[in-house]
Design a protein around this motif. Structure first.
Motif, PDB file in Angstrom:
ATOM      1  N   PHE A 144      -4.498   2.015   5.840  1.00 20.71           N
ATOM      2  CA  PHE A 144      -3.126   2.197   5.354  1.00 20.71           C
ATOM      3  C   PHE A 144      -3.079   3.205   4.200  1.00 20.71           C
ATOM      4  O   PHE A 144      -2.134   3.983   4.072  1.00 20.71           O
ATOM      5  CB  PHE A 144      -2.527   0.857   4.913  1.00 20.71           C
ATOM      6  CG  PHE A 144      -2.117  -0.030   6.071  1.00 20.71           C
ATOM      7  CD1 PHE A 144      -2.315   0.371   7.389  1.00 20.71           C
ATOM      8  CD2 PHE A 144      -1.523  -1.263   5.826  1.00 20.71           C
ATOM      9  CE1 PHE A 144      -1.937  -0.440   8.449  1.00 20.71           C
ATOM     10  CE2 PHE A 144      -1.136  -2.091   6.892  1.00 20.71           C
ATOM     11  CZ  PHE A 144      -1.352  -1.681   8.196  1.00 20.71           C
ATOM     12  N   LEU A 145      -4.112   3.154   3.354  1.00 22.54           N
ATOM     13  CA  LEU A 145      -4.148   4.088   2.223  1.00 22.54           C
ATOM     14  C   LEU A 145      -4.257   5.525   2.711  1.00 22.54           C
ATOM     15  O   LEU A 145      -3.607   6.429   2.190  1.00 22.54           O
ATOM     16  CB  LEU A 145      -5.336   3.783   1.313  1.00 22.54           C
ATOM     17  CG  LEU A 145      -5.216   2.561   0.414  1.00 22.54           C
ATOM     18  CD1 LEU A 145      -6.567   2.262  -0.229  1.00 22.54           C
ATOM     19  CD2 LEU A 145      -4.175   2.787  -0.654  1.00 22.54           C
ATOM     20  N   ALA A 146      -5.108   5.736   3.719  1.00 23.68           N
ATOM     21  CA  ALA A 146      -5.271   7.095   4.238  1.00 23.68           C
ATOM     22  C   ALA A 146      -3.953   7.584   4.840  1.00 23.68           C
ATOM     23  O   ALA A 146      -3.534   8.723   4.624  1.00 23.68           O
ATOM     24  CB  ALA A 146      -6.387   7.131   5.272  1.00 23.68           C
ATOM     25  N   ILE A 155       0.817  -1.215   0.000  1.00 25.10           N
ATOM     26  CA  ILE A 155       0.000   0.000   0.000  1.00 25.10           C
ATOM     27  C   ILE A 155       0.853   1.268   0.000  1.00 25.10           C
ATOM     28  O   ILE A 155       0.567   2.188  -0.771  1.00 25.10           O
ATOM     29  CB  ILE A 155      -1.045  -0.072   1.124  1.00 25.10           C
ATOM     30  CG1 ILE A 155      -2.096  -1.062   0.655  1.00 25.10           C
ATOM     31  CG2 ILE A 155      -1.617   1.301   1.426  1.00 25.10           C
ATOM     32  CD1 ILE A 155      -3.272  -1.228   1.515  1.00 25.10           C
ATOM     33  N   PRO A 156       1.931   1.332   0.785  1.00 25.95           N
ATOM     34  CA  PRO A 156       2.788   2.519   0.644  1.00 25.95           C
ATOM     35  C   PRO A 156       3.334   2.656  -0.782  1.00 25.95           C
ATOM     36  O   PRO A 156       3.512   3.767  -1.273  1.00 25.95           O
ATOM     37  CB  PRO A 156       3.908   2.267   1.652  1.00 25.95           C
ATOM     38  CG  PRO A 156       3.254   1.443   2.706  1.00 25.95           C
ATOM     39  CD  PRO A 156       2.322   0.528   1.959  1.00 25.95           C
ATOM     40  N   ALA A 157       3.562   1.515  -1.471  1.00 27.22           N
ATOM     41  CA  ALA A 157       4.035   1.607  -2.854  1.00 27.22           C
ATOM     42  C   ALA A 157       2.961   2.197  -3.761  1.00 27.22           C
ATOM     43  O   ALA A 157       3.251   2.860  -4.752  1.00 27.22           O
ATOM     44  CB  ALA A 157       4.427   0.219  -3.358  1.00 27.22           C
ATOM     45  N   ILE A 173      10.853   8.971  -0.077  1.00 24.39           N
ATOM     46  CA  ILE A 173      10.560   9.421   1.287  1.00 24.39           C
ATOM     47  C   ILE A 173       9.103   9.127   1.634  1.00 24.39           C
ATOM     48  O   ILE A 173       8.798   8.645   2.729  1.00 24.39           O
ATOM     49  CB  ILE A 173      10.863  10.934   1.418  1.00 24.39           C
ATOM     50  CG1 ILE A 173      12.354  11.184   1.203  1.00 24.39           C
ATOM     51  CG2 ILE A 173      10.411  11.460   2.767  1.00 24.39           C
ATOM     52  CD1 ILE A 173      12.746  12.646   1.219  1.00 24.39           C
ATOM     53  N   ALA A 174       8.223   9.389   0.685  1.00 23.67           N
ATOM     54  CA  ALA A 174       6.801   9.127   0.923  1.00 23.67           C
ATOM     55  C   ALA A 174       6.582   7.657   1.265  1.00 23.67           C
ATOM     56  O   ALA A 174       5.840   7.311   2.190  1.00 23.67           O
ATOM     57  CB  ALA A 174       5.972   9.515  -0.303  1.00 23.67           C
ATOM     58  N   PHE A 175       7.286   6.761   0.541  1.00 22.44           N
ATOM     59  CA  PHE A 175       7.151   5.329   0.774  1.00 22.44           C
ATOM     60  C   PHE A 175       7.641   4.953   2.175  1.00 22.44           C
ATOM     61  O   PHE A 175       6.945   4.287   2.942  1.00 22.44           O
ATOM     62  CB  PHE A 175       7.942   4.564  -0.296  1.00 22.44           C
ATOM     63  CG  PHE A 175       7.953   3.077  -0.083  1.00 22.44           C
ATOM     64  CD1 PHE A 175       6.873   2.301  -0.484  1.00 22.44           C
ATOM     65  CD2 PHE A 175       9.042   2.448   0.515  1.00 22.44           C
ATOM     66  CE1 PHE A 175       6.871   0.937  -0.282  1.00 22.44           C
ATOM     67  CE2 PHE A 175       9.043   1.078   0.713  1.00 22.44           C
ATOM     68  CZ  PHE A 175       7.956   0.327   0.317  1.00 22.44           C
ATOM     69  N   VAL A 176       8.825   5.424   2.514  1.00 21.39           N
ATOM     70  CA  VAL A 176       9.410   5.053   3.810  1.00 21.39           C
ATOM     71  C   VAL A 176       8.543   5.578   4.965  1.00 21.39           C
ATOM     72  O   VAL A 176       8.228   4.840   5.910  1.00 21.39           O
ATOM     73  CB  VAL A 176      10.861   5.588   3.922  1.00 21.39           C
ATOM     74  CG1 VAL A 176      11.405   5.353   5.321  1.00 21.39           C
ATOM     75  CG2 VAL A 176      11.740   4.910   2.883  1.00 21.39           C
ATOM     76  N   LEU A 177       8.128   6.837   4.862  1.00 21.85           N
ATOM     77  CA  LEU A 177       7.274   7.393   5.921  1.00 21.85           C
ATOM     78  C   LEU A 177       6.002   6.576   6.083  1.00 21.85           C
ATOM     79  O   LEU A 177       5.572   6.266   7.202  1.00 21.85           O
ATOM     80  CB  LEU A 177       6.891   8.843   5.581  1.00 21.85           C
ATOM     81  CG  LEU A 177       7.958   9.915   5.776  1.00 21.85           C
ATOM     82  CD1 LEU A 177       7.414  11.276   5.342  1.00 21.85           C
ATOM     83  CD2 LEU A 177       8.381   9.964   7.236  1.00 21.85           C
ATOM     84  N   ALA A 178       5.407   6.211   4.962  1.00 21.13           N
ATOM     85  CA  ALA A 178       4.152   5.466   5.021  1.00 21.13           C
ATOM     86  C   ALA A 178       4.362   4.104   5.672  1.00 21.13           C
ATOM     87  O   ALA A 178       3.571   3.681   6.526  1.00 21.13           O
ATOM     88  CB  ALA A 178       3.568   5.309   3.619  1.00 21.13           C
ATOM     89  N   VAL A 179       5.447   3.415   5.298  1.00 22.48           N
ATOM     90  CA  VAL A 179       5.708   2.102   5.894  1.00 22.48           C
ATOM     91  C   VAL A 179       5.873   2.253   7.413  1.00 22.48           C
ATOM     92  O   VAL A 179       5.301   1.485   8.200  1.00 22.48           O
ATOM     93  CB  VAL A 179       6.966   1.445   5.287  1.00 22.48           C
ATOM     94  CG1 VAL A 179       7.339   0.194   6.077  1.00 22.48           C
ATOM     95  CG2 VAL A 179       6.728   1.086   3.831  1.00 22.48           C
ATOM     96  N   VAL A 180       6.630   3.260   7.822  1.00 21.99           N
ATOM     97  CA  VAL A 180       6.895   3.430   9.254  1.00 21.99           C
ATOM     98  C   VAL A 180       5.598   3.706  10.023  1.00 21.99           C
ATOM     99  O   VAL A 180       5.302   3.055  11.032  1.00 21.99           O
ATOM    100  CB  VAL A 180       7.913   4.581   9.479  1.00 21.99           C
ATOM    101  CG1 VAL A 180       7.979   4.947  10.950  1.00 21.99           C
ATOM    102  CG2 VAL A 180       9.275   4.163   8.972  1.00 21.99           C
ATOM    103  N   VAL A 181       4.797   4.655   9.537  1.00 21.90           N
ATOM    104  CA  VAL A 181       3.575   4.994  10.271  1.00 21.90           C
ATOM    105  C   VAL A 181       2.586   3.830  10.250  1.00 21.90           C
ATOM    106  O   VAL A 181       1.967   3.501  11.265  1.00 21.90           O
ATOM    107  CB  VAL A 181       2.932   6.286   9.716  1.00 21.90           C
ATOM    108  CG1 VAL A 181       1.649   6.603  10.464  1.00 21.90           C
ATOM    109  CG2 VAL A 181       3.905   7.441   9.818  1.00 21.90           C
ATOM    110  N   CYS A 182       2.447   3.181   9.096  1.00 21.90           N
ATOM    111  CA  CYS A 182       1.557   2.017   9.032  1.00 21.90           C
ATOM    112  C   CYS A 182       2.044   0.934   9.998  1.00 21.90           C
ATOM    113  O   CYS A 182       1.252   0.293  10.689  1.00 21.90           O
ATOM    114  CB  CYS A 182       1.502   1.443   7.614  1.00 21.90           C
ATOM    115  SG  CYS A 182       0.609   2.465   6.452  1.00 21.90           S
TER     116      CYS A 182
END
Ligand code: ATP
Ligand code: MG
Lengths: 244, 274
Positions: free
Chosen positions: B177-179, B96-98, B193-202
């Motif tokens: 996860f999408l939100a 989903i981050p991808a 960066i967007a991908f890494v941040l999303a993985v971490v927060v998710c």
């Protein structure tokens, strides 16, 4: 007659640098304003605030009476905006992209199709209508951006370097188009081509380092005895330091 | 008595007739159509590039391998999709981050955000449109796992109600996860960066309720352990996999989604040009 575009003491700061400093002017129907200034003068920044993309640090702007900060959607309905560089979604086809902007603007079905067809006719895009935008040449991309701005026949037009990258024929076409549209609209075009000002504009504003330094008609500028080029160079190379 | 019958002065003195504005002028406008137009464009954009195909093929292949290979499906001799559902959220954590990393970062990089946000559209409509498109795309990917469902039905007689509830839970986890991913994408113009941040927060929301975290916390900060368990996405998802659809879990996912979409709107509205 009420002004269609009004800018009132508009100021924009990025951090400590003031990029647009206390700029005011207003445009009535029928006026075409040439927005001039050296690179980095603050032309695009002013236009972005007018289009509701950047928030002013202070001051206000109105399109057809609607404040761009307080009633942004209303203001944007009456505005056609060509951003600098004419960004478009690269994977979309020309007609697909125009159809998208038509639908966002609330046109449906046949109406949308007519709007798209009309805009493509104005900007001579018919030949490439099914081509993905990323495969278009620079000039054609610019025309797609222009088509998007004209599609809904808005009373106010803000075009950031509309003729940049066009061949001489297309430059001519676009100027003719702007002249044809002029009587019914208020139009701002930013440009680095000074002949363009004498060719299409009824008024010229020069800004430098964020300050409005000249607001005159092209004929007034010519009556200074200098060519427009010389005049521009004189003014913008020797700007007095504005209290920096 | 007679006095009581007299009309009490209920009506206020007549005001000068003000021009009546339509009710819609007073309400915040909730026109969903621009959001749907944006959603349609976004969804088409997934399929206009190889992104959609690559994404779906790899997702299905991994889901298949994990469920039927690693998950010991055949050795367990159970006709259910428990193995599938236990891997799915971890797949989401990666996929989903991808999917969301490009949502806003790409618009910033291409400059099309300037076009999108100067169309007559409110930021929330743009945010919702993008979210709905990504969610629909996920739903398509998840729906394409239907051969798994057919397989278990051919091999045995699973409780299809439980499977359905598992699928509902999967879509809710995907939505959450999408939100999150979309809001992280709004923060930057860089997709990595967007991908890494999303993985971490998710991951924080995913792992909050797992044993390691809660045990660690409960020995030190029992209150936080409780809080961690209550925001854990996976913990709630397990309920759905067992076939339990509870209102408070639905409310939890809805709030999580709405909260991050709201954050997304705030970011877009305040950092349009940066
Ligand atoms: N987001 C931003 N953050 C910081 N500075 C900015 C930002 N956007 C613009 N600037 C600065 O503001 C100044 C004015 O930029 P602007 O794009 O308005 O100039 P311009 O008059 O359009 O120039 P050009 O003729 O080159 O298009 C420049 O110095 C630019 O570096
Ligand atoms: Mg510029």
């Amino acid at each position: 007659m009420a002004a269609l575009i009004e800018i009132d003491r508009l100021t924009k700061k990025f951090g400590d640098t003031t990029v647009v400093n206390d700029v005011s002017f207003s445009l009535k129907k029928g006026e075409v304003l040439g927005f001039l200034g050296p690179n980095g003068a603050g032309k695009s920044t002013t236009m972005r605030m007018l289009a509701g993309f950047l928030l002013p640090t202070s001051g206000s702007a109105r399109i057809c009476g609607a404040d761009v900060v307080e009633r942004p959607v209303q203001a944007k309905r009456n505005l056609g905006f060509l951003p600098e560089g004419a960004p478009c979604y690269p994977e979309m086809t020309v007609s697909g992209f125009l159809d998208f902007t038509a639908r966002v603007r609330g046109y449906r079905g046949k109406d949308a199709a007519e709007r798209v067809a009309g805009a493509m006719k104005l900007t001579e895009l018919d030949a490439v209508r099914l081509q993905p935008i990323e495969t278009l040449s620079k000039g054609f991309k610019r025309r797609v951006g222009l088509a998007q701005a004209l599609l809904h026949d808005p009373p106010a037009l803000v075009l950031d370097e509309p003729t940049d990258g066009l061949d001489p024929n297309q430059k001519h076409e676009v100027r003719e188009l702007i002249k044809r549209l002029a009587p019914e609209k208020a139009i701002i075009i930013s440009t680095h081509i000074l002949e363009e000002v004498s060719a299409v504009c009824s008024r010229a504003i020069i800004i430098a380092r964020g300050h409005l330094i000249v607001d005159a008609t092209p004929s007034e500028l010519e009556s200074t005895g200098q060519t427009l080029d010389e005049f521009f160079r004189d003014l913008t190379l020797n700007i007095p330091a504005f209290g920096f | 008595m007679a006095a009581a019958i007299e009309a009490p002065p209920l009506a206020p003195p007549a005001k000068p007739a003000a021009p009546r504005r339509p009710l819609s002028d007073h309400l915040p406008s909730i026109d969903l159509r621009p959001a749907l137009v944006v959603a349609r464009r976004e969804l088409a954009a997934y399929f206009a590039t190889p992104v959609a195909t690559v994404f779906i093929v790899v997702f299905l292949a991994l889901a298949g391998v994990l469920t039927f290979g690693v998950g010991n499906f055949f050795a367990r001799g159970q006709a259910d999709l428990v193995a599938f559902f236990s891997f799915l959220p971890w797949l989401f954590l990666l996929f989903i981050p991808a999917l969301t990393m490009r949502l806003w970062a790409e618009e910033r990089r291409l400059g099309t955000i300037e076009l999108l946000l100067t169309l007559p559209i409110a930021p929330w409509q743009a945010v919702l449109g993008k979210f709905l498109a990504a969610w629909a795309f996920c739903a398509i990917a998840v729906a394409l796992t239907f051969p798994f469902w057919i397989t278990v039905n051919l091999l045995g007689s699973p409780e299809n109600g439980v499977i359905l509830s598992g699928y509902i839970g999967s879509l809710l986890v995907a939505g959450a996860f999408l939100a999150i991913g979309s809001a992280m994408s709004a923060l930057t113009r860089n997709q990595v960066i967007a991908f890494v941040l999303a993985v971490v927060v998710c991951f924080l929301f995913a792992a909050a309720g797992t044993g390691v975290v809660t045990e660690f916390l409960s020995s030190r900060l029992p209150l936080l352990a409780e809080a961690a368990r209550s925001v854990s996405v996976f913990e709630r998802f397990n309920g759905f996999v067992r076939g339990v659809v509870e209102l408070r879990d639905l409310v939890f996912f809805a709030s999580l989604i709405v909260f991050f979409l709201f954050v997304n709107v705030v970011i877009i509205d305040h950092r349009k040009a940066d």
